[in-house]
Structure formats: C-alpha cells, structure tokens
Design an enzyme around this catalytic site. Structure first.
Site, PDB file in Angstrom:
ATOM      1  N   TYR A 101     -17.701  54.292  31.861  1.00  0.00           N
ATOM      2  CA  TYR A 101     -17.639  55.581  31.186  1.00  0.00           C
ATOM      3  C   TYR A 101     -16.254  55.769  30.564  1.00  0.00           C
ATOM      4  O   TYR A 101     -16.121  56.298  29.462  1.00  0.00           O
ATOM      5  CB  TYR A 101     -17.938  56.724  32.165  1.00  0.00           C
ATOM      6  CG  TYR A 101     -19.372  56.748  32.620  1.00  0.00           C
ATOM      7  CD1 TYR A 101     -20.339  57.395  31.862  1.00  0.00           C
ATOM      8  CD2 TYR A 101     -19.767  56.131  33.804  1.00  0.00           C
ATOM      9  CE1 TYR A 101     -21.665  57.424  32.263  1.00  0.00           C
ATOM     10  CE2 TYR A 101     -21.096  56.151  34.214  1.00  0.00           C
ATOM     11  CZ  TYR A 101     -22.031  56.796  33.440  1.00  0.00           C
ATOM     12  OH  TYR A 101     -23.348  56.814  33.842  1.00  0.00           O
ATOM     13  N   ASN A 122     -29.196  61.159  27.156  1.00  0.00           N
ATOM     14  CA  ASN A 122     -29.704  60.145  26.225  1.00  0.00           C
ATOM     15  C   ASN A 122     -31.227  60.269  26.125  1.00  0.00           C
ATOM     16  O   ASN A 122     -31.933  60.054  27.101  1.00  0.00           O
ATOM     17  CB  ASN A 122     -29.317  58.752  26.731  1.00  0.00           C
ATOM     18  CG  ASN A 122     -29.911  57.627  25.930  1.00  0.00           C
ATOM     19  OD1 ASN A 122     -30.453  57.825  24.845  1.00  0.00           O
ATOM     20  ND2 ASN A 122     -29.810  56.425  26.463  1.00  0.00           N
ATOM     21  N   CYS A 130     -28.308  53.012  28.096  1.00  0.00           N
ATOM     22  CA  CYS A 130     -27.363  53.691  28.977  1.00  0.00           C
ATOM     23  C   CYS A 130     -27.312  53.067  30.369  1.00  0.00           C
ATOM     24  O   CYS A 130     -26.372  53.315  31.122  1.00  0.00           O
ATOM     25  CB  CYS A 130     -27.669  55.181  29.034  1.00  0.00           C
ATOM     26  SG  CYS A 130     -29.344  55.581  29.568  1.00  0.00           S
ATOM     27  N   HIS A 131     -28.292  52.214  30.698  1.00  0.00           N
ATOM     28  CA  HIS A 131     -28.238  51.519  31.987  1.00  0.00           C
ATOM     29  C   HIS A 131     -27.064  50.548  32.035  1.00  0.00           C
ATOM     30  O   HIS A 131     -26.678  50.099  33.108  1.00  0.00           O
ATOM     31  CB  HIS A 131     -29.561  50.794  32.273  1.00  0.00           C
ATOM     32  CG  HIS A 131     -29.925  49.766  31.256  1.00  0.00           C
ATOM     33  ND1 HIS A 131     -30.579  50.094  30.076  1.00  0.00           N
ATOM     34  CD2 HIS A 131     -29.734  48.420  31.225  1.00  0.00           C
ATOM     35  CE1 HIS A 131     -30.776  48.992  29.368  1.00  0.00           C
ATOM     36  NE2 HIS A 131     -30.270  47.964  30.044  1.00  0.00           N
ATOM     37  N   GLU A 157     -31.561  41.706  32.674  1.00  0.00           N
ATOM     38  CA  GLU A 157     -30.675  41.201  31.631  1.00  0.00           C
ATOM     39  C   GLU A 157     -29.719  40.123  32.146  1.00  0.00           C
ATOM     40  O   GLU A 157     -28.838  39.687  31.424  1.00  0.00           O
ATOM     41  CB  GLU A 157     -29.885  42.362  31.019  1.00  0.00           C
ATOM     42  CG  GLU A 157     -30.756  43.348  30.281  1.00  0.00           C
ATOM     43  CD  GLU A 157     -29.980  44.477  29.630  1.00  0.00           C
ATOM     44  OE1 GLU A 157     -28.722  44.449  29.622  1.00  0.00           O
ATOM     45  OE2 GLU A 157     -30.629  45.399  29.107  1.00  0.00           O
TER      46      GLU A 157
END
Length: 173
Positions: A101, A122, A130-131, A157
């Site tokens: 952040y 979001n 945003c993850h 991912e």
C-alpha cells in the site's frame, strides 16, 4: 444508465458481473462483504449484454493460468478521481508480483491508509488485481473477497506468501 448483470462460476465461487451495456462496471463475489456501486443500481439479468462474452473469456483465460491484462477488458471505473488513480496504478501491477500500500501511496502522492480505502472500494476485483497489494511487511491484508481467496489468487499466480494473516473466521472458498 442501463445496468445488466449475469453470473460466472469461478474456482472461487460465483461472481456477479455488472455491465452498463458497453463496459464492465462491476465484479463481485457472491458473498461480498463490500458491495460495489453497481450492486446498488437497478439491474436486469441479461447474460448476452456486452461485454459479458469478452469478460467470460478473460476470466476463463485467467483461471486457466494465462495472463490476460486489465487493458484487454472494456471497463468503466465508477469512483472518485483519486480512487480511479489508485485503481489504474493497481491495474499496472504485473501478474505474479505484489506491491505494498505504501508503494502505491508514493506512486499516487497519497497516504497508505487512503490507498487502502480506495483499494477496498475496487469495483473490479480480479480485473483490477487488488489481491496483489500487500501490507508493509509483506503480509496479506485487506481483500473484499476474503483472505483465503486472496491467498488462493496469489498462489494461482505462482506467488508464495510467507506472511499470511488469515482471520480464523474468514469466509470459506
């Protein structure tokens, strides 16, 4: 504004997709704790509304392990100018990486707490990833779909998190 919705069955549960008839304006987990602006609009269920076909293909590719880009989706961001600036920065985070952040706050000229507020609103999770935003110490914090889903997405991912802060009573997948 006309608003349409349809459902998409994902490995993380059902997602409700929202469209204004031209662009994707919302993606929400069925059990979302923080409904977005599209949820408050009167919507008509219409699976064939644009751009639901391209949204399904985008999500299918993502869940198949491909790397579709947020720019590949026709989206309309419903939010304040500051929120849209934060969301555009989040959209630029590469697949399989994370940023804090604080890093986003420095990039947009704001405070981490303000970035956290914008990130929490979001309207397009997964598309605006945003993850991929984590705490200053690298821990998993804040995700409207729940911490277990955030961990799953990052694992999907190829990102292994060493500092996982999952609340004991978080939502099941």
């Amino acid at each position: 504004m006309a608003c349409f919705h349809t459902w998409y069955d994902s490995p993380l549960g059902r997602l409700c997709l929202y469209s204004d008839g031209a662009s994707l304006i919302g993606v929400e987990f069925e059990q979302s704790r923080h409904p977005g602006p599209a949820t408050r609009m009167a919507t008509e269920r219409r699976a064939d509304a644009p751009p639901f076909g391209s949204t399904r293909r985008w999500l299918d590719a993502y869940f198949a392990g491909e790397r579709p880009r947020p720019a590949d989706m026709p989206v309309r961001l419903l939010g304040t100018p500051f929120q849209r600036r934060v969301w555009r920065r989040i959209a630029s985070i590469p697949y399989g990486t994370t940023v804090t952040y604080g890093e986003i706050a420095r990039a947009v000229g704001s405070a981490p707490r303000a970035v956290g507020g914008a990130t929490g609103r979001n309207p397009l999770p997964l598309v605006i990833p945003c993850h991929r935003v984590v705490g200053a110490d690298g821990s998993l914090v804040g995700f409207g779909g729940g911490m277990r889903r955030k961990a799953w997405l990052l694992g999907h991912e190829g990102r292994t998190m060493t500092r996982l802060s999952v609340p004991a009573r978080g939502p099941a997948l």
